[in-house]
Motif scaffolding. Structure first.
Motif, PDB file in Angstrom:
ATOM      1  N   UNK A   1      37.749  -1.918  27.131  1.00 58.94           N
ATOM      2  CA  UNK A   1      35.817  -1.469  27.928  1.00 58.94           C
ATOM      3  C   UNK A   1      36.814  -0.173  28.363  1.00 58.94           C
ATOM      4  N   UNK A   2      37.394  -0.495  29.701  1.00 58.93           N
ATOM      5  CA  UNK A   2      37.906   0.312  30.619  1.00 58.93           C
ATOM      6  C   UNK A   2      38.359   1.715  29.992  1.00 58.93           C
ATOM      7  N   UNK A   3      39.307   1.601  29.240  1.00 53.65           N
ATOM      8  CA  UNK A   3      39.669   2.860  27.834  1.00 53.65           C
ATOM      9  C   UNK A   3      39.245   3.908  27.751  1.00 53.65           C
TER      10      UNK A   3
ATOM     11  N   UNK B   1      33.248   9.191  31.283  1.00 47.70           N
ATOM     12  CA  UNK B   1      33.692   9.500  32.409  1.00 47.70           C
ATOM     13  C   UNK B   1      33.485  11.447  32.103  1.00 47.70           C
ATOM     14  N   UNK B   2      34.236  11.652  31.388  1.00 47.98           N
ATOM     15  CA  UNK B   2      35.297  12.640  31.032  1.00 47.98           C
ATOM     16  C   UNK B   2      34.015  13.423  29.933  1.00 47.98           C
ATOM     17  N   UNK B   3      33.317  12.911  28.945  1.00 48.05           N
ATOM     18  CA  UNK B   3      32.459  12.777  28.122  1.00 48.05           C
ATOM     19  C   UNK B   3      31.685  14.370  28.605  1.00 48.05           C
ATOM     20  N   UNK B   4      31.307  14.133  30.163  1.00 47.84           N
ATOM     21  CA  UNK B   4      30.610  15.288  30.878  1.00 47.84           C
ATOM     22  C   UNK B   4      30.469  16.661  30.323  1.00 47.84           C
ATOM     23  N   UNK B   5      29.865  17.099  30.046  1.00 48.18           N
ATOM     24  CA  UNK B   5      29.578  18.617  29.875  1.00 48.18           C
ATOM     25  C   UNK B   5      31.274  19.015  29.306  1.00 48.18           C
ATOM     26  N   UNK B   6      31.692  18.023  27.776  1.00 46.03           N
ATOM     27  CA  UNK B   6      32.866  18.083  27.618  1.00 46.03           C
ATOM     28  C   UNK B   6      32.526  17.523  26.160  1.00 46.03           C
ATOM     29  N   UNK B   7      32.105  18.505  25.625  1.00 51.30           N
ATOM     30  CA  UNK B   7      32.034  17.896  23.805  1.00 51.30           C
ATOM     31  C   UNK B   7      33.411  17.382  23.198  1.00 51.30           C
TER      32      UNK B   7
END
Length: 265
Positions: A32-34, A40-46
Motif C-alpha cells: 500500500x505504501x509503495x 502523491x506523485x501523480x498530482x500534476x504529473x501525467x
C-alpha cells in the motif's frame, strides 16, 4: 534406519518459519505504501498518474492473493505443535522398549538361570514359562519399536514441512520485495506491479503444493498407525491380550501340598 527428529530441530525450524511468516504479514502495508507514493506523485504529473492507475489494480489483486497465502500459513500454524507431541510419544514408546530389553536381560543373567541346577517337572515347567515370557517380551518390544518409528516419521513430516516452506517463501519474498520497490517507481511500476502479483501466486502454488504433499505422506503414515489396533489385539506371545503367567506360584520347592517340587540336579 529412521532419521531421529529432536525437539531442538523442531524449535529452530518453527522459530525461523514464524519469523518469516511475520515478514510476509508486513507486506500488505508495504505494498500500500509503495502504490501511495505513486498517488502523491501523480498530482500534476501525467506519467505518475498513469503508473498509479496501472498499479492500483495489481495492488488490489496482490492484497487478495496475500489473503489466500495467509490462510495457508494459518493451516500450518494451527498444527505447529503436533510434531512436538509425536516426538514426546516416540520417546515414551522408546522407554517402553528399553524397559523390555532390561527385563529380557535379567532373564539371561547366569545367577538366575536354572540350567544345570534343577531337574524334573518343576524345571520343565519353569523353562516353558520362561519361553513364553521371552516370546511376550519380543512381541511387545517389536510393537513398541514400530510405534516409535511411526511417531518419528510423523514428526519428520512436520519438520520437513517447516523447513521446505521456509526455504520456498524466503526465496519468493525476496522477489516480492524487489517487485514492490519497482512498483513504487514511476519508471519501473509497469514491470514491478505484475511481478508483484506473480510472486505471490508462486508462493501460493508452492506452499499449497507442499501442504498437499505433506498431507498425503501423513495420511499414509496414519494408515500404518491404524494397523496398530490390530497388532495390539491378541499379539503374538500374549494370549487373550494378557501377559503369560510366570507359573511361579505352582512351585514351593519344599512341600508336597499339591505343588510341584524343585529337584536338585
Amino acid at each position: 534406519m529412521t532419521t531421529v527428529v529432536t525437539k531442538g530441530e523442531l524449535d529452530d525450524a518453527v522459530e525461523k518459519l514464524q519469523k518469516k511468516f511475520h515478514e510476509w504479514k508486513e507486506m500488505p502495508d508495504i505494498i500500500n505504501s509503495a502504490v501511495d507514493n505513486l498517488k502523491w506523485a501523480a498530482v500534476a504529473n501525467p506519467p505518475a498518474l498513469a503508473a498509479y492507475q496501472f498499479s492500483t489494480g495489481h495492488r488490489d489483486t496482490a492484497q487478495e492473493k496475500l489473503g489466500e497465502l495467509f490462510d495457508l500459513f494459518q493451516q500450518i500454524l494451527d498444527g505447529i505443535s503436533a510434531p512436538f507431541t509425536f516426538v514426546d510419544f516416540a520417546e515414551h514408546w522408546q522407554g517402553v522398549a528399553a524397559e523390555i530389553r532390561a527385563a529380557h536381560g535379567e532373564q539371561d543373567r547366569s545367577d538366575v538361570s536354572v540350567d544345570g541346577f534343577w531337574k524334573g517337572n518343576a524345571k520343565d515347567r519353569f523353562q516353558a514359562s520362561r519361553t513364553l515370557q521371552v516370546k511376550a517380551m519380543t512381541s511387545v518390544h517389536e510393537m513398541a519399536d514400530k510405534v516409535h518409528t511411526n511417531f518419528i516419521e510423523l514428526a519428520k513430516s512436520g519438520l520437513d514441512l517447516y523447513v521446505t516452506v521456509f526455504d520456498k517463501i524466503s526465496g519468493v519474498l525476496s522477489k516480492l520485495v524487489t517487485a514492490v520497490e519497482q512498483t513504487g517507481s514511476i519508471v519501473f511500476s509497469y514491470i514491478g506491479a505484475p511481478n508483484m502479483v506473480a510472486a505471490i501466486n508462486d508462493a501460493i502454488s508452492a506452499v499449497g503444493g507442499i501442504i498437499a504433499a505433506t498431507s498425503k505422506s501423513i495420511q499414509s503414515q496414519m494408515i500404518i498407525a491404524d494397523s496398530f489396533a490390530y497388532v495390539a489385539k491378541n499379539p503374538w506371545g500374549l494370549p487373550g491380550d494378557r501377559w503369560p503367567e510366570s507359573g511361579s506360584d505352582a512351585f514351593d520347592g519344599v512341600s508336597e501340598n499339591g505343588k510341584e517340587k524343585w529337584e536338585v540336579a
